[in-house]
Design a protein around this motif. Structure first.
Motif, PDB file in Angstrom:
ATOM      1  N   GLN A 157      12.226  25.665  20.465  1.00 16.90           N
ATOM      2  CA  GLN A 157      11.114  26.616  20.371  1.00 16.90           C
ATOM      3  C   GLN A 157      11.109  27.259  18.993  1.00 16.90           C
ATOM      4  O   GLN A 157      12.066  27.176  18.254  1.00 16.90           O
ATOM      5  CB  GLN A 157      11.231  27.689  21.445  1.00 16.90           C
ATOM      6  N   ASP A 158      10.005  27.919  18.701  1.00 18.11           N
ATOM      7  CA  ASP A 158       9.885  28.647  17.452  1.00 18.11           C
ATOM      8  C   ASP A 158      10.347  30.090  17.672  1.00 18.11           C
ATOM      9  O   ASP A 158      10.270  30.624  18.777  1.00 18.11           O
ATOM     10  CB  ASP A 158       8.437  28.643  16.962  1.00 18.11           C
ATOM     11  N   LEU A 159      10.829  30.708  16.592  1.00 18.78           N
ATOM     12  CA  LEU A 159      11.299  32.085  16.646  1.00 18.78           C
ATOM     13  C   LEU A 159      10.585  32.910  15.584  1.00 18.78           C
ATOM     14  O   LEU A 159      10.345  32.423  14.475  1.00 18.78           O
ATOM     15  CB  LEU A 159      12.801  32.161  16.368  1.00 18.78           C
ATOM     16  N   LEU A 160      10.255  34.150  15.917  1.00 22.01           N
ATOM     17  CA  LEU A 160       9.747  35.088  14.923  1.00 22.01           C
ATOM     18  C   LEU A 160      10.941  35.822  14.336  1.00 22.01           C
ATOM     19  O   LEU A 160      11.767  36.359  15.079  1.00 22.01           O
ATOM     20  CB  LEU A 160       8.803  36.113  15.551  1.00 22.01           C
ATOM     21  N   GLU A 161      11.042  35.827  13.021  1.00 20.13           N
ATOM     22  CA  GLU A 161      12.066  36.634  12.360  1.00 20.13           C
ATOM     23  C   GLU A 161      11.408  37.974  12.073  1.00 20.13           C
ATOM     24  O   GLU A 161      10.376  38.029  11.391  1.00 20.13           O
ATOM     25  CB  GLU A 161      12.526  35.980  11.072  1.00 20.13           C
ATOM     26  N   ILE A 162      11.995  39.029  12.607  1.00 24.85           N
ATOM     27  CA  ILE A 162      11.403  40.364  12.490  1.00 24.85           C
ATOM     28  C   ILE A 162      12.363  41.276  11.750  1.00 24.85           C
ATOM     29  O   ILE A 162      13.524  41.427  12.150  1.00 24.85           O
ATOM     30  CB  ILE A 162      11.089  40.938  13.887  1.00 24.85           C
ATOM     31  N   ARG A 163      11.858  41.874  10.664  1.00 26.38           N
ATOM     32  CA  ARG A 163      12.639  42.892   9.951  1.00 26.38           C
ATOM     33  C   ARG A 163      12.291  44.224  10.598  1.00 26.38           C
ATOM     34  O   ARG A 163      11.152  44.665  10.552  1.00 26.38           O
ATOM     35  CB  ARG A 163      12.332  42.917   8.461  1.00 26.38           C
ATOM     36  N   ARG A 164      13.256  44.819  11.243  1.00 25.47           N
ATOM     37  CA  ARG A 164      13.024  46.062  11.963  1.00 25.47           C
ATOM     38  C   ARG A 164      12.951  47.233  11.008  1.00 25.47           C
ATOM     39  O   ARG A 164      13.515  47.207   9.922  1.00 25.47           O
ATOM     40  CB  ARG A 164      14.156  46.290  12.971  1.00 25.47           C
ATOM     41  N   THR A 165      12.256  48.277  11.419  1.00 28.19           N
ATOM     42  CA  THR A 165      12.180  49.489  10.603  1.00 28.19           C
ATOM     43  C   THR A 165      13.563  50.112  10.460  1.00 28.19           C
ATOM     44  O   THR A 165      13.820  50.835   9.504  1.00 28.19           O
ATOM     45  CB  THR A 165      11.200  50.503  11.230  1.00 28.19           C
ATOM     46  N   ALA A 166      14.469  49.801  11.389  1.00 30.06           N
ATOM     47  CA  ALA A 166      15.851  50.296  11.320  1.00 30.06           C
ATOM     48  C   ALA A 166      16.646  49.565  10.240  1.00 30.06           C
ATOM     49  O   ALA A 166      17.775  49.929   9.949  1.00 30.06           O
ATOM     50  CB  ALA A 166      16.530  50.131  12.674  1.00 30.06           C
ATOM     51  N   GLY A 167      16.074  48.486   9.672  1.00 26.21           N
ATOM     52  CA  GLY A 167      16.733  47.780   8.584  1.00 26.21           C
ATOM     53  C   GLY A 167      17.343  46.445   8.944  1.00 26.21           C
ATOM     54  O   GLY A 167      17.568  45.619   8.074  1.00 26.21           O
ATOM     55  N   ASN A 168      17.636  46.220  10.206  1.00 33.85           N
ATOM     56  CA  ASN A 168      18.231  44.939  10.586  1.00 33.85           C
ATOM     57  C   ASN A 168      17.144  43.906  10.866  1.00 33.85           C
ATOM     58  O   ASN A 168      15.964  44.219  10.970  1.00 33.85           O
ATOM     59  CB  ASN A 168      19.166  45.105  11.789  1.00 33.85           C
ATOM     60  N   THR A 169      17.555  42.647  10.974  1.00 32.34           N
ATOM     61  CA  THR A 169      16.635  41.547  11.259  1.00 32.34           C
ATOM     62  C   THR A 169      17.016  40.940  12.595  1.00 32.34           C
ATOM     63  O   THR A 169      18.200  40.745  12.883  1.00 32.34           O
ATOM     64  CB  THR A 169      16.728  40.477  10.154  1.00 32.34           C
ATOM     65  N   VAL A 170      15.995  40.648  13.411  1.00 38.01           N
ATOM     66  CA  VAL A 170      16.230  40.019  14.718  1.00 38.01           C
ATOM     67  C   VAL A 170      15.331  38.794  14.840  1.00 38.01           C
ATOM     68  O   VAL A 170      14.309  38.686  14.154  1.00 38.01           O
ATOM     69  CB  VAL A 170      15.966  40.999  15.889  1.00 38.01           C
ATOM     70  N   LEU A 171      15.728  37.886  15.715  1.00 39.35           N
ATOM     71  CA  LEU A 171      14.922  36.707  16.019  1.00 39.35           C
ATOM     72  C   LEU A 171      14.407  36.825  17.445  1.00 39.35           C
ATOM     73  O   LEU A 171      15.177  37.111  18.371  1.00 39.35           O
ATOM     74  CB  LEU A 171      15.758  35.433  15.873  1.00 39.35           C
ATOM     75  N   VAL A 172      13.097  36.618  17.624  1.00 40.88           N
ATOM     76  CA  VAL A 172      12.467  36.715  18.934  1.00 40.88           C
ATOM     77  C   VAL A 172      11.793  35.386  19.243  1.00 40.88           C
ATOM     78  O   VAL A 172      10.972  34.909  18.457  1.00 40.88           O
ATOM     79  CB  VAL A 172      11.435  37.863  18.969  1.00 40.88           C
ATOM     80  N   PRO A 173      12.138  34.767  20.385  1.00 44.94           N
ATOM     81  CA  PRO A 173      11.463  33.515  20.758  1.00 44.94           C
ATOM     82  C   PRO A 173       9.956  33.712  20.855  1.00 44.94           C
ATOM     83  O   PRO A 173       9.483  34.678  21.450  1.00 44.94           O
ATOM     84  CB  PRO A 173      12.064  33.190  22.131  1.00 44.94           C
ATOM     85  N   LEU A 174       9.209  32.800  20.248  1.00 47.03           N
ATOM     86  CA  LEU A 174       7.752  32.889  20.240  1.00 47.03           C
ATOM     87  C   LEU A 174       7.216  32.230  21.512  1.00 47.03           C
ATOM     88  O   LEU A 174       6.695  31.114  21.501  1.00 47.03           O
ATOM     89  CB  LEU A 174       7.175  32.223  18.985  1.00 47.03           C
ATOM     90  N   VAL A 175       7.419  32.935  22.623  1.00 46.39           N
ATOM     91  CA  VAL A 175       6.931  32.501  23.925  1.00 46.39           C
ATOM     92  C   VAL A 175       6.095  33.627  24.508  1.00 46.39           C
ATOM     93  O   VAL A 175       6.325  34.807  24.219  1.00 46.39           O
ATOM     94  CB  VAL A 175       8.087  32.118  24.880  1.00 46.39           C
ATOM     95  N   GLU A 176       5.117  33.275  25.339  1.00 46.06           N
ATOM     96  CA  GLU A 176       4.170  34.263  25.853  1.00 46.06           C
ATOM     97  C   GLU A 176       4.841  35.395  26.615  1.00 46.06           C
ATOM     98  O   GLU A 176       4.392  36.533  26.569  1.00 46.06           O
ATOM     99  CB  GLU A 176       3.123  33.585  26.729  1.00 46.06           C
ATOM    100  N   GLU A 177       5.934  35.108  27.306  1.00 39.64           N
ATOM    101  CA  GLU A 177       6.630  36.148  28.069  1.00 39.64           C
ATOM    102  C   GLU A 177       7.163  37.253  27.158  1.00 39.64           C
ATOM    103  O   GLU A 177       7.176  38.420  27.533  1.00 39.64           O
ATOM    104  CB  GLU A 177       7.776  35.518  28.860  1.00 39.64           C
ATOM    105  N   LEU A 178       7.617  36.882  25.959  1.00 38.80           N
ATOM    106  CA  LEU A 178       8.183  37.868  25.037  1.00 38.80           C
ATOM    107  C   LEU A 178       7.201  38.317  23.964  1.00 38.80           C
ATOM    108  O   LEU A 178       7.351  39.394  23.395  1.00 38.80           O
ATOM    109  CB  LEU A 178       9.446  37.306  24.390  1.00 38.80           C
ATOM    110  N   VAL A 179       6.224  37.483  23.651  1.00 39.20           N
ATOM    111  CA  VAL A 179       5.193  37.833  22.663  1.00 39.20           C
ATOM    112  C   VAL A 179       3.839  37.641  23.353  1.00 39.20           C
ATOM    113  O   VAL A 179       3.174  36.624  23.169  1.00 39.20           O
ATOM    114  CB  VAL A 179       5.309  36.957  21.397  1.00 39.20           C
TER     115      VAL A 179
END
Length: 181
Positions: free
Chosen positions: A126-148
């Motif tokens: 699957q594809d993942l969104l790389e998100i730079r959080r306002t808190a400064g860290n980076t997280v990866l979120v699966p690009l699936v309808e349940e989560l996005v």
């Protein structure tokens, strides 16, 4: 705008066909007869698709500029890119180009702003969104309808349904398991 649409694999047969590791949701469109792609090498080459076909789940492509196996072997591991108009959109309304998602603000289903999409990571599963959080860290979120569940290009945001540990790895629940006998 040039968009990566594949990576050339090993040669197939003696007539110059190559296997292509597809990096696009529209391979039949990007590798149609007559389509033009550009390699990403130090000295980029323009290649014209002479023909393409699916064989055992793999896309085989014959480029007009590649007459034989020897020439095909020289292309191995090169990425190929296709020119895509800035205003072009995928045929499926639930598909997006990476360039459309990068830079979008990220908010939770509750409306809290939590960061910005900085990249789209393509994995086999699957594809993942790389998100730079306002808190400064980076997280990866699966690009699936349940989560996005929502992507609004007009308003420039994506909605992430936060789950424990998804946007805040430090807040993940730890589950204790009993050791087996």
């Amino acid at each position: 705008m040039l968009v990566t649409v594949g990576r050339i694999g090993r040669a197939h047969g003696i007539k110059g066909e190559v296997g292509v590791d597809v990096r696009t949701d529209e391979p039949d469109r990007r590798f149609a007869d007559g389509a033009v792609v550009v390699t990403d090498a130090k000295v980029s080459r323009t290649l014209t698709v002479e023909s393409s076909r699916w064989h055992s789940g793999r896309l085989l492509v014959k480029f007009a500029e590649v007459p034989d196996r020897t020439a095909a072997e020289q292309l191995r591991n090169l990425y190929v890119q296709s020119e895509v108009a800035d205003d072009e959109r995928p045929e499926d309304p639930d598909e997006y180009y990476d360039r459309d998602l990068i830079g979008l603000s990220v908010r939770t289903t509750e409306g809290a702003e939590v960061g910005e999409v900085t990249d789209v990571v393509h994995l086999p599963a699957q594809d993942l969104l790389e998100i730079r959080r306002t808190a400064g860290n980076t997280v990866l979120v699966p690009l699936v309808e349940e989560l996005v569940p929502e992507i609004d290009l007009g308003k420039q945001y994506v909605v992430v349904a936060d789950r424990p540990g998804l946007l805040d790895p430090e807040g993940a629940e730890v589950v204790e398991t009993e050791p087996e006998d």
